[in-house]
Every structure is written in C-alpha cells, then in structure tokens.
Design a protein around this motif. Sequence first.
Motif, mmCIF file in Angstrom:
data_model
loop_
_atom_site.group_PDB
_atom_site.id
_atom_site.type_symbol
_atom_site.label_atom_id
_atom_site.label_comp_id
_atom_site.label_asym_id
_atom_site.label_seq_id
_atom_site.Cartn_x
_atom_site.Cartn_y
_atom_site.Cartn_z
ATOM 1 N N ARG A 86 0.890 -1.080 0.062
ATOM 2 C CA ARG A 86 0.119 0.037 0.059
ATOM 3 C C ARG A 86 0.924 1.276 0.047
ATOM 4 N N CYS A 87 0.467 2.360 -0.438
ATOM 5 C CA CYS A 87 1.176 3.669 -0.388
ATOM 6 C C CYS A 87 1.158 3.889 1.017
ATOM 7 N N PRO A 88 2.448 4.415 1.644
ATOM 8 C CA PRO A 88 2.506 4.708 3.244
ATOM 9 C C PRO A 88 1.764 5.930 3.362
ATOM 10 N N SER A 89 1.304 6.871 2.431
ATOM 11 C CA SER A 89 0.898 8.196 2.476
ATOM 12 C C SER A 89 -0.911 8.123 2.669
ATOM 13 N N CYS A 90 -1.295 7.368 1.563
ATOM 14 C CA CYS A 90 -2.875 7.366 1.746
ATOM 15 C C CYS A 90 -3.615 6.126 1.763
ATOM 16 N N ARG A 91 -2.652 5.045 1.839
ATOM 17 C CA ARG A 91 -2.904 3.586 2.021
ATOM 18 C C ARG A 91 -3.700 3.049 0.907
ATOM 19 N N PHE A 119 4.833 6.588 -8.781
ATOM 20 C CA PHE A 119 4.156 7.609 -7.907
ATOM 21 C C PHE A 119 2.689 7.325 -7.780
ATOM 22 N N CYS A 120 2.002 7.251 -6.541
ATOM 23 C CA CYS A 120 0.839 6.736 -6.092
ATOM 24 C C CYS A 120 -0.056 7.226 -7.078
ATOM 25 N N ALA A 121 -1.097 6.463 -7.642
ATOM 26 C CA ALA A 121 -2.076 7.233 -8.454
ATOM 27 C C ALA A 121 -3.136 7.886 -7.817
ATOM 28 N N ALA A 122 -3.093 7.558 -6.581
ATOM 29 C CA ALA A 122 -4.217 8.152 -5.626
ATOM 30 C C ALA A 122 -4.005 9.486 -5.188
ATOM 31 N N CYS A 123 -2.389 9.811 -4.593
ATOM 32 C CA CYS A 123 -2.195 11.023 -3.758
ATOM 33 C C CYS A 123 -0.731 11.417 -4.477
ATOM 34 N N GLY A 124 -0.008 10.755 -5.428
ATOM 35 C CA GLY A 124 1.040 11.354 -5.911
ATOM 36 C C GLY A 124 2.448 10.907 -5.076
ATOM 37 N N PHE A 125 2.422 10.177 -4.001
ATOM 38 C CA PHE A 125 3.468 9.715 -3.118
ATOM 39 C C PHE A 125 4.466 9.176 -4.043
ATOM 40 N N ASP A 126 5.741 9.388 -3.602
ATOM 41 C CA ASP A 126 6.854 8.664 -4.411
ATOM 42 C C ASP A 126 7.134 7.236 -3.494
#
Length: 342
Positions: free
Chosen positions: A158-163, A179-186
């Motif tokens: 999971r993306c650690p920023s938005c799960r 880059f996370c498709a939901a929040c852009g986190f690298d």
Amino acid sequence: MITSERAPAIAIRERYQEVMSDRWPVIVRPQPDELLSSWAHRLAFANGVAPRSFGRVLGFSAGMWSASLDMNFQTDAINILTAHTGIPLPRLFAMSLKGSPLKRLLLPLRDDGRRLSSTWLQFCPQCLAEDAQPYFRRQWRLATRISCPHHRCGLRDRCPSCRSRIAVFGQLELVPQHFCAACGFDLRRASTSFISPKIRSLDRCIHDICRLEAITGSLLTNSLLRSLLAIPDFCGQYPMKSLVSLSTLARIRCFERLAMRPNDWLIEDDDAVVALWRRAILSADGYASLIGLLANALERKRLRLRPEKRRQPTTELSTLLTAYLRMMENPRRRSAPAEPAA
Ligand SMILES: [Zn+2]
Ligand SMILES: [Zn+2]
C-alpha cells in the motif's frame, strides 16, 4: 526554408521512414522479471500517454486493464503491442502470468479496503529506488513472497501516505508508475521493515521449491499449494483465512510464527524424491543463487516449448535432484550452472 548544400540527404529519408513506420516513437526494453503490466505502463509514459488513456489505445474500457492483461494476455491488445514495439509475442508472454502453474498463489485482483486484506501487487521501495526506470516484478504478485532477497526488507502493498493499493492502470496524469495514482506519493521513499534472516530464508526456500516443482510439474499433483494457502490457519494467526486474502503485513506475521516451527509441514510429501528435494533446498540455504540459476534455465526451456506442449513437465524431478546434488558435491561446477544436465 534555408537549406545548405552540405545538408545530409539522409535526414529526409529518416523522416520519411518515421512516417511510414508502424512503430511507436519510443520503445522500452523489458527488465528482468518485469510484469507485462509494468512494461506497458512504462511504454505508455515514454510515449507521452497516461496509463488510463493507454488502456483505451489497447482496446480496454477501464478498470484494472493492465492487471487483466497480465492474467489473460488478451490477443487483440497483445497484437497491438507487438506490432507497434517489435517485441516478439513469446517475450511478452513470458512477462505475463497467463497459464502460470503458481496461479493459485497470485494475489487476487481486488481490494476490499480492509487493513488486513490483500491488494493485488506488492513492491520493495529500495528496488524501485535503485532501478534506472522503476518497474514492478512478477514475483511481487505472489502471496508467498513477503520480503526482498536483495534488500533484506519486507515488501509493501500500500502507499504509506494514503493507504491505497497500487493502481497505475487508473493513473490519469503523465507521471512514472512509482508515484501513487491516488495521492502522488513517490513509492521509492516508502520506509522499509526489518525481516529476520530466518523468515527471509523460509520465504526464499518456499519460492525456490515452488518454482522448481512448477517446472517439473509435480506441483499440479501434490498438496504443496494447499498447504501454502492454509498457512494463516496452520500457524494459528488467522484461523480459516487463505494466504492470498491477507495483506503483506498480515502474511509477514504468519511467517514470523511459522519460522518458529520445524519445517516438517513443508518437507512432507507422499513422493520420497519430492521430500528429499525439499529437504535439500531447506538445508542448502546458502546455495539459493544456484537453485535460482537452475530454475531460470529450466523456465527459459519451458517458454521455448510450443504452446500446446507448455503444460508438460520439461524434466523429471529425480533428474533435477541428481544434477543439483552433483553440483553441490563438485564446487568447481557451481560457477558454471547455466544449463542443467536434464
Ligand atoms: Zn528490493
Ligand atoms: Zn497514495
């Protein structure tokens, strides 16, 4: 337009060739163990198309189009890819998961949003960080894979920023797939978790055993897959749950408990040769790279077979075992493992 007498005539011919070619402007080369979907996302980005739009280019409406391509290898989409990149169909097939003998161990293409539930794809942040062009590996789709053998850390799902799960197929922006498709986190910046050597060893041995038994065909008849899927119940961590239904974090917890037990559950089999082979892999933990090379060579051999012969075992397990033990006994041969005796 000002022209020079010395302007090379070849420039015009090159442009003409570009106009006449069916090839897309940029072709990206598949990386080792790369998933077909990962390559498709990189190809889209390199040619200036966001993944979601690229799905439409290949004839998909929406949804998890690239994950579906991994599993189903849809002919129309594959024909477009091979025609416009020149990468041969067998190469693309080898990157897919179509007809994989390990299909039952693949994480399902769904996400119910619960913290302890599986998502369809895992990743190692450090692998992504070290890649020249970050890409997702085929083995990260397996529920039995919980750690990275190179970086000795746990995988993440999971993306650690938005799960959110990894959802590159739905990406609307023109950004690389890490880059996370939901929040852009690298995702390369995600933290990593410590996994003990004992747990990593168990992960690696299970992976080697599965690969080899998939190639020899014994996986289709023995009870190994059933035992692996029942790990959450067997170790007492999540009764009645299947391994493929759990998040990476939950599966790591299962492996922590499993590593405290003897490995008899993994070794036992009705076939004495199979049991001997598994014992050899578990006890020869330090030779995993040799087993990996052996499995790679056999897998290449399997993929060279015609489709109608693909399901047939390429070699007998007993022959493999003999070749393996011979290499173990003769250290000088360990450095030249490419083709197995079989
Ligand atoms: Zn890694
Ligand atoms: Zn995110």
